[in-house]
Design an enzyme around this catalytic site. Structure first.
Site, PDB file in Angstrom:
ATOM      1  N   GLU A 143       0.820  -1.215   0.000  1.00 22.57           N
ATOM      2  CA  GLU A 143       0.000   0.000   0.000  1.00 22.57           C
ATOM      3  C   GLU A 143       0.853   1.265   0.000  1.00 22.57           C
ATOM      4  OE1 GLU A 143      -3.604   2.017   2.642  1.00 22.57           O
ATOM      5  OE2 GLU A 143      -2.113   0.739   3.632  1.00 22.57           O
ATOM      6  N   ASP A 178      -5.481   2.622  -1.748  1.00 18.91           N
ATOM      7  CA  ASP A 178      -6.222   3.414  -0.772  1.00 18.91           C
ATOM      8  C   ASP A 178      -6.578   4.755  -1.408  1.00 18.91           C
ATOM      9  OD1 ASP A 178      -6.668   5.372   1.434  1.00 18.91           O
ATOM     10  OD2 ASP A 178      -6.262   3.639   2.700  1.00 18.91           O
ATOM     11  N   GLN A 204      -9.257   0.675  -0.343  1.00 17.27           N
ATOM     12  CA  GLN A 204      -9.713   1.262   0.920  1.00 17.27           C
ATOM     13  C   GLN A 204     -10.178   2.683   0.658  1.00 17.27           C
ATOM     14  OE1 GLN A 204      -6.171   0.521   3.365  1.00 17.27           O
ATOM     15  NE2 GLN A 204      -7.315  -1.021   4.504  1.00 17.27           N
ATOM     16  N   GLU A 240     -11.732   2.228   5.781  1.00 14.60           N
ATOM     17  CA  GLU A 240     -10.699   2.571   6.760  1.00 14.60           C
ATOM     18  C   GLU A 240     -10.777   4.067   7.085  1.00 14.60           C
ATOM     19  OE1 GLU A 240      -6.101   1.248   7.496  1.00 14.60           O
ATOM     20  OE2 GLU A 240      -6.513   2.405   5.694  1.00 14.60           O
TER      21      GLU A 240
END
Length: 259
Positions: A143, A178, A204, A240
């Protein structure tokens, strides 16, 4: 339709961790993710998920000493065996819980560090982690994280992650995309998702600024969810984010997608 996973490390935090599985299910989530399961046994994690009827779809490998500020080990020279032991431990938990992927955090760049050396260690560690995970039929994801929330994190941009994956050449090594981190670092969200879709194993979300639920900031999430659906992404999107109030009170954005 996009599939969402409640992040139990950030949502429902007014309940004990093992109770959050049932709250996520009651809120309409079919799946959950979290940072770390290691304060509990594999049986406790698996039991909580099964009792609630939710899938565990992501958690992180052992990150080093989190309380002392460590944020992963994968790129840290001299910590290779510790990293791989953490991967083996994560695989044990994932296998027990039926979780299909684990996230290997890169770690922070020490002052004066040789970034080229870190890059070589990172790739070598990820190759070994991917091989261990493949033997258990699991994916490993990496990530890119923004430099504001975690200053000094080794991996920051989507293209950097794609280059690492190309160098390692493991089919089960993928990007954890993300949306919040990408928005801060680079923006151009829809195009970035389309360009990297074959490499994306998990997504995310959070809105920006504030890292709260969709609809509280600048990101046009209804449009983005439509694009993700149109592109055919069939993985999960982990929620998240830090709810602005009680988690359930901020789930209006989720209503169209609720089970």
């Amino acid at each position: 339709m996009p599939k969402f996973a409640a992040n139990l490390s950030m949502m429902f935090t007014d309940s004990p961790f093992l109770d959050r599985f049932a709250r996520a299910a009651a809120a309409g989530f079919d799946a959950v993710e979290f940072l770390f399961p290691y304060d509990y046994t594999p049986a406790e994690i698996t039991g909580a998920a099964r009792a609630a009827g939710v899938k565990v779809v992501l958690f992180n490998t052992v990150p080093g000493d989190w309380a002392k500020g460590e944020r992963g080990l994968a790129a840290l020279p001299g910590r290779e065996e510790e990293f791989l032991e953490g991967v083996r431990k994560a695989i044990d938990y994932a296998t027990a819980a039926g979780c299909p992927r684990i996230h290997a955090m890169a770690g922070l760049v020490p002052e004066g560090a040789d970034r080229a050396l870190m890059g070589r260690v990172y790739r070598d560690n990820l190759a070994k982690a991917a091989a261990l995970a493949a033997a258990a039929s699991l994916d490993v994801v990496i990530e890119p994280i923004n430099t504001r929330d975690i200053p000094g994190f080794f991996l920051n941009r989507t293209e950097e992650a794609a280059a690492v994956i190309a160098d390692v050449g493991a089919p089960n090594l993928k990007i954890q995309f993300d949306i919040y981190h990408r928005q801060i670092m680079q923006g151009d969200l829809a195009r970035a998702i389309a360009d990297h879709l074959p490499l994306i194993g998990h997504m995310q979300l959070a809105d920006n600024p504030g890292r709260h639920e969709p609809g509280t900031g600048e990101i046009n999430y209804p449009f983005l969810f439509g694009e993700i659906d149109r592109l055919g992404f069939d993985g999960f999107i982990g929620c998240e984010y830090k709810p602005k109030g009680e988690t359930e009170a901020g789930l209006d954005w989720f209503a169209p997608y609720r089970s």
